[in-house]
Design a protein around this motif. Structure first.
Motif, PDB file in Angstrom:
ATOM      1  N   ASP A  97       0.982  -0.976   0.021  1.00  0.00           N
ATOM      2  CA  ASP A  97       0.094  -0.168  -0.049  1.00  0.00           C
ATOM      3  C   ASP A  97       0.797   1.213  -0.061  1.00  0.00           C
ATOM      4  O   ASP A  97       0.379   2.402  -0.041  1.00  0.00           O
ATOM      5  CB  ASP A  97      -0.953  -0.132   1.185  1.00  0.00           C
ATOM      6  N   ALA A  98       2.229   1.053   0.220  1.00  0.00           N
ATOM      7  CA  ALA A  98       3.140   2.040   0.200  1.00  0.00           C
ATOM      8  C   ALA A  98       4.511   1.777  -0.377  1.00  0.00           C
ATOM      9  O   ALA A  98       4.497   0.629  -0.524  1.00  0.00           O
ATOM     10  CB  ALA A  98       3.207   2.839   1.412  1.00  0.00           C
ATOM     11  N   PRO A  99       5.137   2.783  -0.725  1.00  0.00           N
ATOM     12  CA  PRO A  99       6.681   2.355  -1.363  1.00  0.00           C
ATOM     13  C   PRO A  99       7.375   1.427  -0.211  1.00  0.00           C
ATOM     14  O   PRO A  99       7.292   1.907   1.131  1.00  0.00           O
ATOM     15  CB  PRO A  99       7.201   3.667  -1.657  1.00  0.00           C
ATOM     16  N   VAL A 100       8.171   0.524  -0.323  1.00  0.00           N
ATOM     17  CA  VAL A 100       9.344   0.028   0.517  1.00  0.00           C
ATOM     18  C   VAL A 100      10.218   1.196   0.946  1.00  0.00           C
ATOM     19  O   VAL A 100      10.503   2.097   0.689  1.00  0.00           O
ATOM     20  CB  VAL A 100      10.211  -0.783   0.009  1.00  0.00           C
ATOM     21  N   LYS A 101      10.199   1.201   2.519  1.00  0.00           N
ATOM     22  CA  LYS A 101      10.819   2.220   3.139  1.00  0.00           C
ATOM     23  C   LYS A 101      12.099   1.569   3.602  1.00  0.00           C
ATOM     24  O   LYS A 101      12.360   0.738   4.469  1.00  0.00           O
ATOM     25  CB  LYS A 101      10.243   2.616   4.611  1.00  0.00           C
ATOM     26  N   ARG A 102      13.438   2.335   2.995  1.00  0.00           N
ATOM     27  CA  ARG A 102      14.512   1.575   3.310  1.00  0.00           C
ATOM     28  C   ARG A 102      15.560   2.586   4.321  1.00  0.00           C
ATOM     29  O   ARG A 102      15.390   3.765   4.020  1.00  0.00           O
ATOM     30  CB  ARG A 102      15.689   1.550   1.972  1.00  0.00           C
ATOM     31  N   LEU A 103      15.747   1.988   5.318  1.00  0.00           N
ATOM     32  CA  LEU A 103      16.527   2.751   6.253  1.00  0.00           C
ATOM     33  C   LEU A 103      17.997   2.180   6.222  1.00  0.00           C
ATOM     34  O   LEU A 103      18.269   1.160   7.023  1.00  0.00           O
ATOM     35  CB  LEU A 103      16.051   2.612   7.819  1.00  0.00           C
ATOM     36  N   CYS A 104      18.767   2.871   5.600  1.00  0.00           N
ATOM     37  CA  CYS A 104      20.219   2.059   5.358  1.00  0.00           C
ATOM     38  C   CYS A 104      21.350   2.909   5.671  1.00  0.00           C
ATOM     39  O   CYS A 104      21.050   4.251   5.913  1.00  0.00           O
ATOM     40  CB  CYS A 104      20.201   1.592   3.884  1.00  0.00           C
ATOM     41  N   MET A 105      22.663   2.443   5.751  1.00  0.00           N
ATOM     42  CA  MET A 105      23.735   3.270   5.896  1.00  0.00           C
ATOM     43  C   MET A 105      23.897   4.060   4.461  1.00  0.00           C
ATOM     44  O   MET A 105      23.591   3.798   3.470  1.00  0.00           O
ATOM     45  CB  MET A 105      24.705   2.507   5.910  1.00  0.00           C
ATOM     46  N   ASP A 106      24.427   5.547   5.216  1.00  0.00           N
ATOM     47  CA  ASP A 106      24.783   6.221   3.895  1.00  0.00           C
ATOM     48  C   ASP A 106      26.029   5.736   3.006  1.00  0.00           C
ATOM     49  O   ASP A 106      26.578   4.978   3.689  1.00  0.00           O
ATOM     50  CB  ASP A 106      25.059   7.482   4.425  1.00  0.00           C
ATOM     51  N   ASP A 107      26.138   6.190   1.803  1.00  0.00           N
ATOM     52  CA  ASP A 107      27.197   5.609   1.126  1.00  0.00           C
ATOM     53  C   ASP A 107      28.585   6.220   1.694  1.00  0.00           C
ATOM     54  O   ASP A 107      29.685   5.750   1.155  1.00  0.00           O
ATOM     55  CB  ASP A 107      27.236   6.019  -0.381  1.00  0.00           C
ATOM     56  N   ALA A 108      28.378   7.104   2.451  1.00  0.00           N
ATOM     57  CA  ALA A 108      29.768   7.814   3.073  1.00  0.00           C
ATOM     58  C   ALA A 108      30.483   6.773   3.984  1.00  0.00           C
ATOM     59  O   ALA A 108      29.737   5.893   4.630  1.00  0.00           O
ATOM     60  CB  ALA A 108      29.462   8.943   3.751  1.00  0.00           C
ATOM     61  N   PRO A 109      31.903   6.622   4.340  1.00  0.00           N
ATOM     62  CA  PRO A 109      32.382   5.760   5.201  1.00  0.00           C
ATOM     63  C   PRO A 109      31.769   6.172   6.518  1.00  0.00           C
ATOM     64  O   PRO A 109      31.625   7.244   6.821  1.00  0.00           O
ATOM     65  CB  PRO A 109      33.861   6.241   5.015  1.00  0.00           C
TER      66      PRO A 109
END
Length: 814
Positions: free
Chosen positions: A772-784
């Motif tokens: 019913d909604a887009p997938v919510k991704r809580l991931c690490m930023d691409d920065a080190p």
């Protein structure tokens, strides 16, 4: 037309045939003096002489021939290997006094040349595809293998291995069929030219990454010592049986490597390991002077690879590959040195490769085309053999022609067999993904029948009392709910090492228990032969484990931190590919375990906070699991050790000692299932306030700590621990989404190329209608990942981000 090309090449080279000739032995360090050949038998008495002719001045002497005679070799055997003159004369006589031995060598030369010529023709016709690397000019090496290497010896080659496989006894028809990508090929068409494997002859590759085969061969050599120590051996179907190797067991492991590849750092690690463990290992260096096509001396300071072992006490012999008989005589002496139990040795064969790196190679490198044309005329080992042994009367031209004709009939039959064979079925590709199906119940796998007998003769009563007391203590901690993740894994390892004595373990700081007690008491119980402290290079000991795994053992690798596995990416990748590449011949039981992941505020800096679990996700054939609790770690570890393929368990680095609990003792966990840790209430589902949360490692604790807070706000979650990242348990995710229709992924990997990205893609592709909604991704930023917590909060997601994500999805703010 082919003969016309050879004639043209010879004519073009005639005027510059000395372009690569220098004084005898120039620059090669054995000696600068020349020697006459000792006459050891009537068959050696006659020599071929030819009038000397004037040649023009050499414009460039890039790589001169060494032009050794037998005395050059025999002196090395005496001075370096400790042979007596009488012993050296015996090795010479076994070849030179035996017409049968010489004919065996000649047929091996012709079979190698004929097979490679046929491969070239079939490649040009499009019947062989991909990369192919031919061995023309280097035939003295397979001739030595045919003459002195036994069936039970473990053979590890690189991508130019057709002739090594043939000389090892692999049927030429099966090799040609493999090149033709046919089902009757040695690997059912799954391997191809660079990956020839054959279990009955212990021909174990065919490896395409330069020098990767070096530690594998060390592991294979270690497996021979393990067989002897445990008094077990292979039965008719290559499974370990409670039968000791024969008293005269003299098996060795042999690894082929180019002189360019021998400059790789793996060579130094191999020499150290082989010397330290006194491994029965022959390192055969094929020195054609070209690192691919680059002139090796342009990139390597020291080409005397046979001397690399001096600092390790590993002797080396240098021989001239143009003289196949001398290679056989000297090579057999070196091989027998290794067989005798004196330890590893190096054999460097100076030779020339008549073809480019591959048929498609443009060969623009300096001097390569001129050298190749010259070598075909002046450095042909077959031509030299024919001239030498017809001139001294051992063979007539007719005898050699008849032998060559016989061989070419066999080559033609190999091509015909390959041409008429069927292609493999499309279904085979998926069948070769894993040795054990993802839904395997490891509780049903029987323990080896040999376990009690092997344990009784290899573990003393005192050691057994100590380890049983340790196991009992850990089981009591489990019952009290006080066992940690590290201890749970240690318990599983001991139970499995006792259950199956073919289980081994490799780690750094192993004697001390490493960082989290995972290998605690393993060496003290099972000895150094099964529990090995390793040098600080994960690639090396993962590679050795791969060699053990191919030879009937079940290695465990403990990584002090999983990010250190970056050093072993090549080896991990090949472990994943091996079962499929070998056409299902070789299982690859290997369990890699370590602490990893990225917890909020862990303050370990960028290098220790990398998402290595995401890095290895793309490796085919690898099963990847995570465990955030002692119970998960225990059950998964037991199953992985029993699995016949490579498995990788990631445990949370900041929870190894703090996460405690109970265990489901003696139970193996599935390797393909996620677990629902908290189920959203029916009321929240009905109100549309329930969200599926997918997470793993530290994310599990982050979510569990905030579940009550989420519920207090009128929302709820299905909290799913992704214990199996690969294969991914889509069934459990589907069941949850059928209830919640919304999903948050708390991911300990980066936005680009992360685990969450793969999961999100699959949900969108396979379960889109449930959303019913887009997938919510809580991931690490691409920065080190920074060290300072004030910056780290911008890179690493945590429980508070989940609370907001659940609120946003449940309230339509997305």
């Amino acid at each position: 037309m082919i003969f016309a090309r050879y004639a043209i090449a010879a004519a073009l080279c005639a005027a510059t045939s000395t372009a690569f000739i220098a004084p005898n032995n120039a620059g090669h360090g054995v000696r600068t003096a020349t020697y006459s050949q000792r006459v050891a038998s009537p068959l050696m008495a006659a020599t071929l002489s030819a009038p000397e002719t004037e040649s023009p001045e050499a414009p460039n002497s890039m790589r001169p021939p060494i032009d050794y005679v037998w005395n050059d070799v025999s002196e090395q055997l005496i001075n370096v290997f400790g042979y007596s003159q009488a012993e050296v004369d015996v090795y010479a006589g076994e070849v030179e006094d035996s017409k049968d031995a010489l004919m065996k060598i000649y047929k091996a030369l012709q079979l190698a040349r004929g097979f490679e010529n046929a491969c070239n023709q079939q490649y040009m016709q499009g019947k062989i595809r991909g990369f192919m690397h031919l061995d023309n000019g280097q035939e003295s090496i397979p001739a030595l293998v045919d003459y002195a290497i036994k069936n039970g010896d473990k053979k590890y080659s690189y991508y130019r291995e057709h002739t090594h496989a043939i000389a090892s006894g692999v049927p030429p028809g099966e090799i040609m069929a493999e090149l033709f990508m046919k089902e009757t090929g040695s690997c059912k068409g799954a391997g191809g030219s660079m990956h020839i494997f054959d279990k009955p002859t212990y021909f174990q590759g065919g490896w395409a990454l330069v020098s990767e085969q070096l530690p594998y061969a060390a592991g294979a050599a270690k497996s021979i010592l393990l067989d002897r120590k445990l008094a077990i051996s292979d039965n008719d179907v290559f499974e370990k049986q409670d039968v000791a190797p024969p008293a005269d067991d003299d098996r060795i492991s042999i690894v082929f490597v180019g002189e360019g590849g021998a400059q790789n750092g793996r060579m130094a690690e191999l020499l150290n390991s082989a010397a330290k463990d006194n491994l029965p290992l022959l390192i055969l260096v094929i020195d054609n002077g070209r690192a691919i096509n680059t002139f090796t001396e342009d990139v390597a300071q020291n080409g005397k690879v046979y001397e690399q072992g001096k600092h390790y006490g590993v002797p080396g012999l240098h021989v001239d590959g143009q003289d196949a008989a001398d290679v056989a005589k000297g090579g057999k002496a070196v091989i027998d040195y290794v067989r005798s139990g004196k330890g590893p040795a190096i054999l460097q064969v100076h030779t020339y490769r008549f073809n480019g790196h591959s048929p498609a190679d443009p060969e623009h490198e300096r001097g390569r085309k001129d050298e190749k044309a010259w070598a075909r005329v002046e450095q042909d080992p077959i031509k030299k053999f024919e001239e030498k042994y017809t001139a001294n009367g051992v063979f007539t031209e007719d005898e050699l022609k008849a032998a060559k004709k016989e061989i070419l009939v066999d080559v033609k039959a190999a091509v015909k067999f390959a041409d008429e064979s069927p292609m493999p079925p499309v279904e085979l590709a998926k069948e070769l993904e894993y040795p054990d199906a993802p839904d395997t119940d490891y509780n049903l796998k029987p323990a080896p029948a040999l376990a009690d007998a092997v344990n009784a003769r290899t573990i003393s009563p005192e050691q057994m009392d100590t380890i049983n007391a340790h196991i009992d203590a850990l089981r009591e901690k489990s019952k009290a709910g006080e066992i940690s993740i590290g201890d749970a894994i240690n318990l599983a390892i001991h139970e499995e090492m006792l259950r199956d004595p073919t289980t081994t373990i490799h780690a750094e700081d192993l004697q001390a228990g490493s960082s989290y007690d995972i290998p605690k008491l393993t060496q003290q119980t099972y000895g150094q032969i099964r529990a090995a402290d390793e040098i600080i290079d994960e690639g090396h000991f993962i590679g050795k484990a791969l060699g053990e795994g191919m030879n009937g053992y079940r290695p465990i690798i403990e990584l002090m931190n999983t990010n250190f596995g970056i050093f072993g990416m090549a080896e991990i990748s090949s472990a994943g590919n091996t079962f499929a590449t070998t056409g299902g011949q070789f299982d690859m039981p290997m369990t890699i375990i370590g602490a990893g992941g990225t917890a909020p505020n862990q303050s370990l800096g960028a290098e220790h906070s990398q998402p290595f679990h995401a890095y290895v996700m793309g490796i085919p054939g690898l099963k990847i699991c995570t465990a955030s609790s002692p119970d998960a770690a225990y059950g998964i570890t037991k199953s992985m050790i029993r699995d016949n393929g490579p498995c990788f368990l990631f445990a949370p680095v900041k929870m190894m000692k703090s996460s405690i609990g109970t265990l489901d003792l003696d139970v193996c966990a599935p390797l393909n299932k996620s677990v629902l840790l908290h189920e959203a209430s029916a009321e929240s589902v009905a109100a549309g306030n329930a969200v599926t949360v997918l997470t793993y490692l530290h994310g599990v604790k982050e979510c569990q700590l905030l579940t009550d807070e989420i519920m207090e706000e009128g929302f709820d979650i299905d909290l799913i621990e992704l214990r199996s990242l690969k294969p991914l348990d889509m069934d459990t995710i589907r069941t949850s989404l059928e209830r919640t229709n919304k999903v948050v992924i708390l991911d300990e990997s980066t936005k680009s190329g992360g685990v969450g990205a793969s999961i999100s893609a699959r949900i969108s592709e396979e379960l889109f209608d449930l959303l019913d909604a887009p997938v919510k991704r809580l991931c690490m930023d691409d920065a080190p990942v920074p060290y300072a917590s004030s910056m780290e909060v911008a890179v690493v997601k945590r429980g508070s981000d989940v609370v907001k994500g659940v609120f946003d999805l449940a309230t339509g703010q997305f």
